[in-house]
Write a protein that holds these residues in place. Sequence first.
Motif, PDB file in Angstrom:
ATOM      1  N   LEU A 101      32.592  34.711  39.968  1.00 41.59           N
ATOM      2  CA  LEU A 101      33.573  35.496  40.722  1.00 41.59           C
ATOM      3  C   LEU A 101      33.927  36.776  39.977  1.00 41.59           C
ATOM      4  O   LEU A 101      33.996  37.849  40.559  1.00 41.59           O
ATOM      5  CB  LEU A 101      34.849  34.684  40.951  1.00 41.59           C
ATOM      6  N   PHE A 102      34.174  36.655  38.668  1.00 39.25           N
ATOM      7  CA  PHE A 102      34.602  37.803  37.878  1.00 39.25           C
ATOM      8  C   PHE A 102      33.462  38.789  37.633  1.00 39.25           C
ATOM      9  O   PHE A 102      33.710  39.938  37.272  1.00 39.25           O
ATOM     10  CB  PHE A 102      35.180  37.343  36.543  1.00 39.25           C
ATOM     11  N   SER A 103      32.228  38.360  37.812  1.00 39.59           N
ATOM     12  CA  SER A 103      31.063  39.221  37.606  1.00 39.59           C
ATOM     13  C   SER A 103      30.535  39.803  38.913  1.00 39.59           C
ATOM     14  O   SER A 103      29.571  40.565  38.900  1.00 39.59           O
ATOM     15  CB  SER A 103      29.929  38.439  36.937  1.00 39.59           C
ATOM     16  N   GLY A 104      31.123  39.402  40.023  1.00 38.52           N
ATOM     17  CA  GLY A 104      30.631  39.873  41.311  1.00 38.52           C
ATOM     18  C   GLY A 104      29.328  39.213  41.715  1.00 38.52           C
ATOM     19  O   GLY A 104      28.580  39.733  42.531  1.00 38.52           O
ATOM     20  N   ASN A 162      37.830  43.828  32.623  1.00 39.50           N
ATOM     21  CA  ASN A 162      37.066  45.008  32.244  1.00 39.50           C
ATOM     22  C   ASN A 162      37.579  46.287  32.897  1.00 39.50           C
ATOM     23  O   ASN A 162      37.132  47.373  32.572  1.00 39.50           O
ATOM     24  CB  ASN A 162      35.575  44.815  32.542  1.00 39.50           C
ATOM     25  N   GLY A 163      38.501  46.180  33.842  1.00 38.65           N
ATOM     26  CA  GLY A 163      39.076  47.343  34.482  1.00 38.65           C
ATOM     27  C   GLY A 163      38.151  48.053  35.459  1.00 38.65           C
ATOM     28  O   GLY A 163      38.496  49.101  35.989  1.00 38.65           O
ATOM     29  N   LEU A 164      36.992  47.502  35.699  1.00 40.98           N
ATOM     30  CA  LEU A 164      36.005  48.165  36.547  1.00 40.98           C
ATOM     31  C   LEU A 164      35.793  47.449  37.879  1.00 40.98           C
ATOM     32  O   LEU A 164      34.777  47.652  38.530  1.00 40.98           O
ATOM     33  CB  LEU A 164      34.662  48.260  35.802  1.00 40.98           C
ATOM     34  N   TYR A 165      36.726  46.647  38.300  1.00 41.10           N
ATOM     35  CA  TYR A 165      36.539  45.866  39.512  1.00 41.10           C
ATOM     36  C   TYR A 165      36.548  46.743  40.751  1.00 41.10           C
ATOM     37  O   TYR A 165      37.417  47.582  40.928  1.00 41.10           O
ATOM     38  CB  TYR A 165      37.616  44.786  39.642  1.00 41.10           C
ATOM     39  N   ASN A 166      35.558  46.518  41.578  1.00 44.88           N
ATOM     40  CA  ASN A 166      35.474  47.161  42.879  1.00 44.88           C
ATOM     41  C   ASN A 166      34.957  46.101  43.847  1.00 44.88           C
ATOM     42  O   ASN A 166      33.846  46.199  44.357  1.00 44.88           O
ATOM     43  CB  ASN A 166      34.546  48.373  42.843  1.00 44.88           C
ATOM     44  N   ILE A 167      35.753  45.084  44.051  1.00 46.16           N
ATOM     45  CA  ILE A 167      35.357  43.984  44.917  1.00 46.16           C
ATOM     46  C   ILE A 167      35.942  44.240  46.295  1.00 46.16           C
ATOM     47  O   ILE A 167      37.156  44.182  46.489  1.00 46.16           O
ATOM     48  CB  ILE A 167      35.818  42.630  44.340  1.00 46.16           C
ATOM     49  N   GLU A 168      35.062  44.568  47.223  1.00 45.55           N
ATOM     50  CA  GLU A 168      35.462  44.863  48.598  1.00 45.55           C
ATOM     51  C   GLU A 168      35.861  43.577  49.313  1.00 45.55           C
ATOM     52  O   GLU A 168      35.330  42.503  49.025  1.00 45.55           O
ATOM     53  CB  GLU A 168      34.306  45.531  49.349  1.00 45.55           C
ATOM     54  N   ASP A 169      36.775  43.683  50.277  1.00 47.82           N
ATOM     55  CA  ASP A 169      37.207  42.522  51.049  1.00 47.82           C
ATOM     56  C   ASP A 169      36.046  41.826  51.744  1.00 47.82           C
ATOM     57  O   ASP A 169      36.063  40.623  51.923  1.00 47.82           O
ATOM     58  CB  ASP A 169      38.247  42.922  52.099  1.00 47.82           C
ATOM     59  N   LYS A 170      35.017  42.576  52.112  1.00 48.19           N
ATOM     60  CA  LYS A 170      33.893  42.004  52.842  1.00 48.19           C
ATOM     61  C   LYS A 170      32.833  41.403  51.929  1.00 48.19           C
ATOM     62  O   LYS A 170      31.836  40.872  52.401  1.00 48.19           O
ATOM     63  CB  LYS A 170      33.266  43.063  53.744  1.00 48.19           C
TER      64      LYS A 170
END
Length: 184
Positions: free
Chosen positions: A72-75, A125-133
């Motif tokens: 989850l945390f790694s996308g 890591n401050g770089l999260y860009n996890i889209e809702d979709k």
Amino acid sequence: MFYQNVIEPYIRLTEQNPDQTVAKIDGQVYSYSQLAQRIAPIMNELDAMSITRAGIVMKPDLTACAALLACLFSGVTAVPLSPELTEEKRQRIVSELELPQVLTVERMHYYFRMTFEDALCRIDNGLYNIEDKQIMCVQCRFDEAGELACRSVYAHEFPKQKKFSLTAVFQQLIPDFPEICSIL
């Protein structure tokens, strides 16, 4: 939304209560810091593998829980797999979902050589860009006729909690594994 509703509360809870019990497994008590120390090395391995999804054999073990969170945390889309699956059924899932890796508790035990602070820094890591979709997990089931049915769990399906609990996150991800959900 996923960052605000799951990742950020997990980080804050872990920072503020590193010694708080997160899981009880086979009489062993584990803290949030111990969980974080298992998550980060798995995240490093997932990064090195450069994969977008991974199977995880969900034994009732802190390492399996850590692997699910590491995905989850790694996308990386997680595909929780029952340890009771026959090799044939496991291979069918691997083939149909084109899983490049299946993580097992045994395989992941050698990943754990990091400190608590390194682990939380890796997760935050401050770089999260996890889209809702974004698909966060794929749940696989075989029906009575042996047909495989898969359900995607999306980032937007994780509600904000008044008091953050990993139990609620795991119940959303792996409802077919109540014994694992109950240890958190």
